[in-house]
Motif scaffolding. Structure first.
Motif, short mmCIF file in Angstrom:
data_model
loop_
_atom_site.label_atom_id
_atom_site.label_comp_id
_atom_site.label_asym_id
_atom_site.label_seq_id
_atom_site.Cartn_x
_atom_site.Cartn_y
_atom_site.Cartn_z
N VAL A 28 13.01 10.85 -32.11
CA VAL A 28 13.03 10.49 -33.53
C VAL A 28 12.87 8.98 -33.69
N MET A 29 13.41 8.21 -32.75
CA MET A 29 13.32 6.75 -32.79
C MET A 29 11.95 6.23 -32.33
N GLY A 30 11.07 7.13 -31.92
CA GLY A 30 9.72 6.72 -31.54
C GLY A 30 9.50 6.58 -30.05
N VAL A 31 10.46 7.00 -29.23
CA VAL A 31 10.30 6.94 -27.79
C VAL A 31 9.44 8.11 -27.33
N ARG A 32 8.38 7.83 -26.59
CA ARG A 32 7.49 8.88 -26.08
C ARG A 32 8.12 9.48 -24.82
N LEU A 33 8.69 10.65 -24.97
CA LEU A 33 9.45 11.25 -23.89
C LEU A 33 8.59 11.48 -22.65
N SER A 34 7.42 12.08 -22.84
CA SER A 34 6.57 12.40 -21.69
C SER A 34 6.16 11.15 -20.93
N PHE A 35 5.84 10.09 -21.65
CA PHE A 35 5.40 8.85 -21.02
C PHE A 35 6.50 8.24 -20.18
N TYR A 36 7.69 8.12 -20.74
CA TYR A 36 8.77 7.44 -20.03
C TYR A 36 9.36 8.30 -18.92
N LYS A 37 9.36 9.62 -19.08
CA LYS A 37 9.81 10.48 -17.99
C LYS A 37 8.86 10.37 -16.79
N THR A 38 7.56 10.39 -17.08
CA THR A 38 6.58 10.26 -16.00
C THR A 38 6.67 8.89 -15.36
N LEU A 39 6.86 7.85 -16.16
CA LEU A 39 6.97 6.50 -15.64
C LEU A 39 8.21 6.37 -14.75
N ILE B 271 0.84 -1.21 0.00
CA ILE B 271 0.00 0.00 0.00
C ILE B 271 0.87 1.25 0.00
N ALA B 272 1.91 1.28 0.84
CA ALA B 272 2.81 2.43 0.88
C ALA B 272 3.50 2.64 -0.46
N ALA B 273 3.94 1.54 -1.09
CA ALA B 273 4.57 1.64 -2.40
C ALA B 273 3.59 2.15 -3.45
N ALA B 274 2.34 1.68 -3.38
CA ALA B 274 1.32 2.11 -4.35
C ALA B 274 0.97 3.58 -4.17
N VAL B 275 0.85 4.03 -2.92
CA VAL B 275 0.55 5.45 -2.65
C VAL B 275 1.67 6.34 -3.20
N ALA B 276 2.91 5.95 -2.94
CA ALA B 276 4.04 6.73 -3.45
C ALA B 276 4.08 6.70 -4.98
N PHE B 277 3.73 5.57 -5.58
CA PHE B 277 3.71 5.46 -7.04
C PHE B 277 2.70 6.43 -7.63
N VAL B 278 1.50 6.47 -7.06
CA VAL B 278 0.45 7.37 -7.57
C VAL B 278 0.87 8.82 -7.42
N LEU B 279 1.44 9.18 -6.26
CA LEU B 279 1.89 10.55 -6.07
C LEU B 279 3.04 10.90 -7.02
N GLY B 280 3.94 9.94 -7.21
CA GLY B 280 5.02 10.17 -8.17
C GLY B 280 4.49 10.37 -9.57
N LEU B 281 3.46 9.63 -9.92
CA LEU B 281 2.83 9.79 -11.23
C LEU B 281 2.18 11.16 -11.33
N ALA B 282 1.51 11.59 -10.25
CA ALA B 282 0.83 12.88 -10.26
C ALA B 282 1.82 14.04 -10.37
N PHE B 283 2.92 13.95 -9.64
CA PHE B 283 3.93 15.01 -9.73
C PHE B 283 4.76 14.89 -10.99
N GLY B 284 4.86 13.70 -11.53
CA GLY B 284 5.65 13.52 -12.74
C GLY B 284 5.01 14.11 -13.97
N VAL B 285 3.67 14.19 -14.01
CA VAL B 285 2.98 14.74 -15.19
C VAL B 285 3.34 16.19 -15.44
N PRO B 286 3.24 17.10 -14.43
CA PRO B 286 3.66 18.48 -14.70
C PRO B 286 5.18 18.63 -14.82
N ALA B 287 5.91 17.76 -14.13
CA ALA B 287 7.37 17.88 -14.16
C ALA B 287 7.98 17.37 -15.45
N MET B 288 7.19 16.62 -16.26
CA MET B 288 7.77 16.01 -17.46
C MET B 288 8.16 17.05 -18.50
#
Length: 329
Positions: free
Chosen positions: A211-222, A101-118
């Motif tokens: 250029v190689m097809g890597v989605r920058l925003s997706f992988y930075k947020t991940l 649960i603690a890992a999941a909560v941190a994952f969700v918060l990291g995802l939430a903060f990662g979206v604007p930070a990307m």
């Protein structure tokens, strides 16, 4: 000529591979043997090394493999610690359930903060993550009904089962060792997958990766979310081991110390988090013993000295020493 060069290089690669397996086996054997030979305080210190290693493992994914700078890793560490503490104190949840649960909560918060930070990089991203670490402490103090405010929360440590025959410090050590082992296996599998290759492409050259097809925003947020998840798991382990959480334990100094430990340990190396955790755990105490009046100065000078001797970190220094070992043709 090229063929002979490849043939001569094969024994070197086999020797390096063999050294890695020998070193890994020796490390595991020493880790299992250590708590039965050390006094409880030293077992506690090794347990905290494992806790910090899990936290630095997540930071290494973000900084060492994705190339994103973060000064707020301690905030996600605190989120995992408080999530576990609240679940155990307020809801009387069994401690094994608090880890996912603690890992999941941190994952969700990291995802939430990662979206604007990307959309940010470099210094701007570092400032945003630093802000997260700064405002977390007063936020924890404000919600006193839930977090215990400035006084924090005191918890009962996980008791060893009767069948184990272990003391409390040994049981906590082996719990942390099992979680740390699983975390390193998960991180290794992740880095060997398509996700890992994408993260390395983003780190090396964002334009070429796109250029190689890597989605920058997706992988930075991940990367941000995965990093936060490991930090949250480490924070949960911290709660188990210490049995107490308070806002003053998770100041911005923790985030800076974790980043310094990772750089000293070695960015991008799997052994870097372990070496960095040893540095984070033992160097401050050594600094305190050298000079009680200015431990921070001694700590900083030791960091400078290590980086002068090993610019690529302790992991890079160890790699260079191994390559210098004479090889039989």
């Amino acid at each position: 000529m090229s063929g002979s060069t490849q043939v001569s290089a094969l024994p070197a690669r086999l020797l390096t591979f063999r050294w890695r397996w020998v070193a890994a086996a020796a490390l595991v054997a020493a880790a299992v043997y250590a708590p039965f030979q050390l006094v409880p305080f030293h077992v506690f210190q090794l347990t905290m090394v494992l806790v910090y290693a899990v936290a630095l493992l997540g930071l290494n994914l973000l900084v060492g493999h994705a190339g994103q700078i973060s000064l707020g890793h301690g905030a996600f560490f605190a989120v995992g610690a408080y999530a576990a503490a609240i679940l155990m104190d307020r809801w009387a949840l069994p401690y094994p359930l608090t880890l996912p649960i603690a890992a999941a909560v941190a994952f969700v918060l990291g995802l939430a903060f990662g979206v604007p930070a990307m959309r940010l990089r470099g210094l701007y991203l570092a400032l945003v993550t630093l802000a997260i670490a700064i405002f977390l402490v007063p936020l924890l103090k404000r919600f006193e009904e839930v977090t215990g405010g400035s006084m924090g929360l005191t918890l009962a440590k996980p008791a060893p089962p009767a069948w184990s025959g272990l003391a409390e410090d040994q049981w906590l050590y082996f719990l942390t060792l099992a979680v740390a082992g699983a975390a390193f296996l998960l991180a290794g599998s992740l880095l060997r997958s398509r996700v890992g290759r994408a993260l390395h492409a983003v780190r090396d050259n964002e334009i070429a990766a796109e250029v190689m097809g890597v989605r920058l925003s997706f992988y930075k947020t991940l990367a941000f979310a995965w990093s936060a998840m490991f930090a949250g798991a480490a924070g949960c382990l911290y709660t188990w081991v210490i049995g107490f959480v308070s806002p003053d334990s998770f100041t911005v100094n923790l985030s800076i110390t974790l980043l310094a430990g990772l750089v000293v340990g070695g960015l991008g190396a799997m052994s870097g988090p372990v070496l960095g955790a040893l540095f984070v755990m033992f160097v401050p105490s050594i600094s305190q013993e050298i000079n009680d009046a200015a431990p921070g100065v001694i700590f900083g000078l030791l960091i400078i000295a290590v980086m002068y001797v090993a610019p690529t970190g302790l992991a890079g220094l160890a790699g260079r020493l191994i390559r210098k070992i004479p090889r039989k043709e």
